[in-house]
Design an enzyme around this catalytic site. Structure first.
Site, PDB file in Angstrom:
ATOM      1  N   PRO A   1      46.515   2.128  52.830  1.00  6.55           N
ATOM      2  CA  PRO A   1      46.915   3.387  53.476  1.00  6.55           C
ATOM      3  C   PRO A   1      45.769   4.090  54.194  1.00  6.55           C
ATOM      4  O   PRO A   1      45.992   4.832  55.145  1.00  6.55           O
ATOM      5  CB  PRO A   1      47.434   4.222  52.300  1.00  6.55           C
TER       6      PRO A   1
ATOM      7  N   ASP B   1      11.369 -30.739  16.105  1.00  9.15           N
ATOM      8  CA  ASP B   1       9.994 -30.548  15.667  1.00  9.15           C
ATOM      9  C   ASP B   1       9.793 -29.230  14.937  1.00  9.15           C
ATOM     10  O   ASP B   1      10.624 -28.325  15.003  1.00  9.15           O
ATOM     11  CB  ASP B   1       9.060 -30.556  16.886  1.00  9.15           C
TER      12      ASP B   1
ATOM     13  N   GLY C   1       9.200 -28.578  20.974  1.00  8.23           N
ATOM     14  CA  GLY C   1       8.671 -27.291  21.399  1.00  8.23           C
ATOM     15  C   GLY C   1       7.964 -27.415  22.739  1.00  8.23           C
ATOM     16  O   GLY C   1       7.348 -28.439  23.041  1.00  8.23           O
ATOM     17  N   GLY C   2       8.064 -26.377  23.558  1.00  6.08           N
ATOM     18  CA  GLY C   2       7.424 -26.414  24.874  1.00  6.08           C
ATOM     19  C   GLY C   2       8.123 -27.383  25.800  1.00  6.08           C
ATOM     20  O   GLY C   2       9.346 -27.382  25.935  1.00  6.08           O
ATOM     21  N   ASP C   3       7.335 -28.256  26.436  1.00  6.68           N
ATOM     22  CA  ASP C   3       7.858 -29.251  27.365  1.00  6.68           C
ATOM     23  C   ASP C   3       7.561 -30.648  26.810  1.00  6.68           C
ATOM     24  O   ASP C   3       6.459 -30.894  26.309  1.00  6.68           O
ATOM     25  CB  ASP C   3       7.203 -29.093  28.742  1.00  6.68           C
TER      26      ASP C   3
ATOM     27  N   MET D   1      -3.574 -26.981  20.548  1.00 12.54           N
ATOM     28  CA  MET D   1      -4.007 -27.570  19.279  1.00 12.54           C
ATOM     29  C   MET D   1      -5.531 -27.582  19.162  1.00 12.54           C
ATOM     30  O   MET D   1      -6.142 -28.577  18.769  1.00 12.54           O
ATOM     31  CB  MET D   1      -3.443 -28.999  19.147  1.00 12.54           C
TER      32      MET D   1
ATOM     33  N   ALA E   1       4.094 -24.159  26.558  1.00 12.18           N
ATOM     34  CA  ALA E   1       3.470 -23.053  25.830  1.00 12.18           C
ATOM     35  C   ALA E   1       2.480 -22.281  26.685  1.00 12.18           C
ATOM     36  O   ALA E   1       2.389 -21.049  26.583  1.00 12.18           O
ATOM     37  CB  ALA E   1       2.776 -23.600  24.584  1.00 12.18           C
TER      38      ALA E   1
ATOM     39  N   LYS F   1       5.568 -32.022  12.518  1.00 12.34           N
ATOM     40  CA  LYS F   1       4.195 -32.446  12.242  1.00 12.34           C
ATOM     41  C   LYS F   1       3.311 -31.210  12.147  1.00 12.34           C
ATOM     42  O   LYS F   1       3.489 -30.246  12.880  1.00 12.34           O
ATOM     43  CB  LYS F   1       3.666 -33.350  13.361  1.00 12.34           C
TER      44      LYS F   1
END
Length: 459
Positions: free
Chosen positions: A43, A235, A288-290, A375, A319, A257
């Site tokens: 309208p 892991d 974990g991570g890639d 690490m 990481a 580990k």
């Protein structure tokens, strides 16, 4: 349940939209994604392709449903009253008291559609919930839905029994055919599905990066694979909460580990992956991570390929990237670091007493260079001594990030010459990453800054 969610077929049906403004435009965008025949009335003459007037009652007689969309309530009430001259179900946008039904928040994946409804009481909650579901149902499922739609008539012919057909679907939707369909190659996926219906099921292994810990840093593909897995091998570094997102009835094998405590030898992990895949299982090796950044993914790929197992890689946020982002520390910076290197402080045989790695220490010790050590807690003294003996300044900033991106993340800012003593005095209990270089000096302890500012104000 305040309302019953329904799926409403609209093919060869007429839908009437009466409205104006942004609300009407949004509904029009939604309706144009359906196969309905649309009749549009505006309208106020501001809706694309709409007749610039109110509809006549006869124009509403054959409507399957009517939607009225005006931000002004008086206009909405007028549209609703006109729509009531028809017996068609009515939705008045954002005015549930005037409506017969509510349009849910919709996740559109082609022939697969998911509606989130709150009975019209909390549309913002429905939209937020839809956002979460969209993250769990990636756009590639549109192709899978098209694949299922095309395959369904053929399977009904081959398997008249509903239970037989259901079991076949369960297999096909977790088969290589579904993976091919997700890439948009529907015809190829259909041929593959039909050729494998009677073939024995073959297993597959997915090496999946779980990211540094925060479940929200999972990729959409990783989340989907977790929800589909028959077996999950994971892991110690997989963050809390991530396994809660996995398929609940999946078999789970923990192979974590720790330094000087390899509970499951790597060779045994290889055997486990091969064994489960040969049973025809869809296996997710969650890391974990890639998987390919100090994750032994390369070793596992070699072992699986030698055993003739189909293996696929899904990368994760490693990481270094996750921890640096969590601390708001750039790994490269035009003023402070023009390069970055990732190294591990852990030797393959675990014997890093004298020399953790054969590295080019001169290159790693260059100024304006960021060094990220995985690490490296146990070998921090060796690494710092090597760097300083090759020219890295003793006062080079260092940032240690423990449990990066997780709720219990802890950070410690020191200098290169004090790194080993600091780690000895307060050894990390969780996984820790060490960032060495000028960029580590950019870290600001915002929590300490807030406490200092609070004390100043209160004083």
């Amino acid at each position: 349940m305040l309302a019953l969610p329904l799926s409403w077929p609209l093919e060869n049906r007429q839908v009437v939209l009466i409205g104006a403004g942004a609300w009407a435009t949004r509904k029009l965008t939604l309706l144009r994604r359906t196969p309905a025949t649309l009749h549009l009335f505006a309208p106020l003459a501001d809706l694309a392709d709409a007749l610039p007037r109110w509809p006549q009652p006869a124009e509403l007689a054959d409507a399957a449903l009517i939607i009225v969309a005006f931000e002004d309530r008086a206009m909405a009430e007028k549209g609703a009253a006109l729509a009531r001259t028809s017996r068609a179900p009515l939705n008045v946008v954002d005015f549930p008291d005037l409506s017969d039904f509510h349009v849910p928040a919709i996740i559109d994946r082609g022939s697969l559609s998911i509606g989130v409804a709150t009975g019209g009481t909390a549309p913002v909650l429905a939209r937020e919930t839809r956002r979460k579901i969209e993250a769990a149902v990636p756009p590639s499922e549109t192709h899978v839905a098209a694949f299922a739609t095309a395959l369904s008539p053929r399977l009904r012919e081959i398997f008249p029994n509903t239970d037989d057909r259901r079991r076949v679907w369960e297999t096909l939707l977790q088969s290589p055919a579904a993976e091919v369909a997700r890439t948009g190659r529907i015809d190829e996926a259909l041929a593959l599905a039909l050729s494998h219906i009677d073939a024995p099921r073959t297993g597959v292994v997915h090496l999946v990066g779980a990211g540094p810990g925060d479940p929200e840093l999972l990729t959409l593909k990783a989340l989907r694979l977790l929800s589909e897995a028959d077996v999950i091998v994971y892991d110690r570094l997989v963050g809390d909460g991530i396994m809660d997102l996995a398929r609940r009835d999946a078999d789970r094998f923990y192979v974590g580990k720790e330094r000087s405590n390899h509970s499951v030898p790597q060779a045994q992990i290889h055997e486990l992956l091969v064994e489960q895949a040969r049973l025809g299982k869809r296996v997710v090796r969650l890391k974990g991570g890639d998987p390919f950044v100090f994750g032994r993914g390369g070793e596992e790929v070699e072992a699986l390929r030698q055993a003739g197992i189909d293996v696929h890689i899904t990368p994760g946020v490693t990481a270094a990237l996750g921890c640096a982002a969590s601390a708001a520390v750039p790994l490269t910076h035009r003023d402070h670091a023009q390069s970055v290197t990732f190294i591990t402080g852990h030797a393959k045989d675990g014997d890093s007493e004298n020399n953790p790695l054969m590295l080019d220490w001169s290159a790693l010790s260059a100024p304006h260079h960021t060094l990220v050590v995985y690490m490296g807690v146990a070998t921090a003294k060796i690494i710092s001594d090597k760097l300083m003996s090759h020219g890295r300044m003793p006062d080079t900033p260092v940032l240690v990030i423990e449990n990066g991106t997780r709720r219990n993340e802890r950070r410690m800012q020191v200098s290169l010459c004090t790194l080993a003593d600091a780690l000895h005095a307060t050894p990390p209990e969780g996984p820790a990453l060490v960032i060495i270089g000028e960029v580590a000096g950019l870290y600001q302890d915002t929590a300490a800054a807030v406490i200092t500012e609070t004390l100043r104000i209160n004083a």
